[in-house]
Design a protein around this motif. Structure first.
Motif, mmCIF file in Angstrom:
data_model
loop_
_atom_site.group_PDB
_atom_site.id
_atom_site.type_symbol
_atom_site.label_atom_id
_atom_site.label_comp_id
_atom_site.label_asym_id
_atom_site.label_seq_id
_atom_site.Cartn_x
_atom_site.Cartn_y
_atom_site.Cartn_z
ATOM 1 N N THR A 295 0.559 -1.277 3.635
ATOM 2 C CA THR A 295 0.547 -1.483 2.190
ATOM 3 C C THR A 295 -0.765 -0.990 1.598
ATOM 4 O O THR A 295 -1.729 -0.698 2.317
ATOM 5 C CB THR A 295 0.748 -2.980 1.874
ATOM 6 N N VAL A 296 -0.791 -0.905 0.283
ATOM 7 C CA VAL A 296 -2.002 -0.526 -0.443
ATOM 8 C C VAL A 296 -2.680 -1.798 -0.932
ATOM 9 O O VAL A 296 -2.088 -2.580 -1.675
ATOM 10 C CB VAL A 296 -1.672 0.392 -1.635
ATOM 11 N N GLY A 297 -3.902 -2.034 -0.493
ATOM 12 C CA GLY A 297 -4.628 -3.245 -0.869
ATOM 13 C C GLY A 297 -5.260 -3.125 -2.241
ATOM 14 O O GLY A 297 -5.991 -2.170 -2.511
ATOM 15 N N GLN A 298 -4.988 -4.115 -3.108
ATOM 16 C CA GLN A 298 -5.552 -4.106 -4.457
ATOM 17 C C GLN A 298 -6.920 -4.790 -4.547
ATOM 18 O O GLN A 298 -7.478 -4.898 -5.638
ATOM 19 C CB GLN A 298 -4.599 -4.799 -5.440
ATOM 20 N N GLU A 299 -7.436 -5.299 -3.436
ATOM 21 C CA GLU A 299 -8.762 -5.924 -3.436
ATOM 22 C C GLU A 299 -8.808 -7.138 -4.367
ATOM 23 O O GLU A 299 -9.557 -7.176 -5.352
ATOM 24 C CB GLU A 299 -9.842 -4.913 -3.852
#
Length: 344
Positions: A295-299
């Motif tokens: 997944t793409v981490g949104q921080e």
């Protein structure tokens, strides 16, 4: 010394009850519970022990009402969004460090954003942090005319008057996902779209841009989707009904990706052996042991810190207009739902 039974059953112990239990004056008991200077170590110990014995807890809301400031930040979030739960946890930590408290108000199937915000306004909140708000920019500007407002995880173009924005670079996140899949050898990459959800336009743009960059313009394909597991399931069933399936799927968010994974599992389509799946957010769902979603981490922690920082700057006079939009770079988190395709 009075016994615990001196406090009537079912009644919340008062400061007077505490003082009587500890054998001290009410002002002295108040000073101890507020952490004020003055009381001796012995008096502090006596009052704190008495507080434990009778279950006394300071009434923070009453203290706020007596104060000219509440130091209370209202947070609007959506109960149906796993990433919002992660954001709320991060906001509690960031606000506590800054000396502020959090008041929550949820959006649900039968509760609108308007209702959620009105509850926070009635609760003496000094500022609002709105997670992925759907309200028009003009409505956000109306809120900002009353108190500082920070919109998180949504791009505003143009920026609404008085509204600060803290968001991830959604287009960059989608590009990272496509770059990863192409590097593995994928060419037939489908994007399950988020429709009109906050962030959907940028993620759609990032996907298309990355596909064009890799010479895959003719392979660009968007499938209607949305925010929820059900949206992902519907999109996945649509893909399974086709004669030729993609080798990889980029879902709008993790919740949508979970619906995709569940549908593929029920159809006995192995992930990632036959189809790779990528989500977006890096919510707690993605990290579950039996999911392990790429997944793409949104921080979330960084977004929370920056949002609280903007609130504090607005409330305490340190805000500058050149910081009204803060964009955080996301990062790809590679787990077990992606691998090289089994066919060219």
């Amino acid at each position: 010394m009075p016994s615990r039974s001196a406090v009537p059953d079912g009644k919340r112990p008062t400061l007077s009850d505490l003082a009587a239990r500890a054998g001290v004056s009410v002002p002295l008991a108040s000073m101890v519970m507020r952490g004020a200077k003055g009381p001796s170590a012995a008096s502090r110990e006596r009052v704190q022990r008495a507080a434990q014995e009778i279950g006394y807890r300071p009434d923070s809301r009453a203290r706020l009402l007596r104060s000219s400031r509440s130091h209370l930040v209202g947070v609007q979030f959506d109960l149906r969004q796993p990433f919002h739960a992660d954001m709320v946890e991060a906001l509690y930590a960031a606000a506590g460090t800054a000396g502020y408290q959090i008041a929550l108000s949820a959006v649900a199937a039968n509760r609108s954003e308007q209702e959620a915000v009105e509850t926070l306004l009635a609760d003496r909140c000094e500022a609002l942090i709105l997670l992925s708000p759907h309200a028009p920019a003009a409505r956000l500007a109306e809120f900002a005319a009353q108190l500082p407002v920070v919109s998180v995880a949504r791009r505003l173009r143009p920026l609404a008057d008085g509204v600060d924005v803290v968001r991830a670079a959604d287009d960059e996140g989608a590009r990272q996902a496509v770059d990863h899949l192409v590097a593995l050898g994928h060419r037939d990459i489908v994007h399950i779209d988020g429709g009109r959800a906050p962030g959907a336009t940028d993620r759609r743009r990032g996907y298309k841009s990355a596909m064009k960059h890799h010479g895959l313009t003719d392979r660009i394909r968007l499938v209607p989707g949305g925010l929820t597991e059900d949206h992902g399931a519907v999109a996945a069933r649509r893909l399974l009904a086709e004669a030729t399936r993609p080798t990889a799927v980029l879902a709008f968010n993790d919740h949508c990706a979970i619906g995709v994974l569940d549908t593929f599992l029920r159809a006995r389509i192995p992930v990632p052996d036959e189809i790779s799946v990528v989500g977006f957010d890096d919510s707690h769902l993605a990290r579950l042991a039996h999911v392990q979603l790429t997944t793409v981490g949104q921080e979330a922690r960084q977004l929370a810190r920056r949002a609280v920082s903007r609130v504090v700057a607005r409330l305490e006079g340190g805000a500058t207009d050149d910081e009204r939009e803060v964009v955080v770079t996301p990062h790809l988190v590679i787990r077990s739902t992606t691998r090289a395709p089994c066919r060219p």
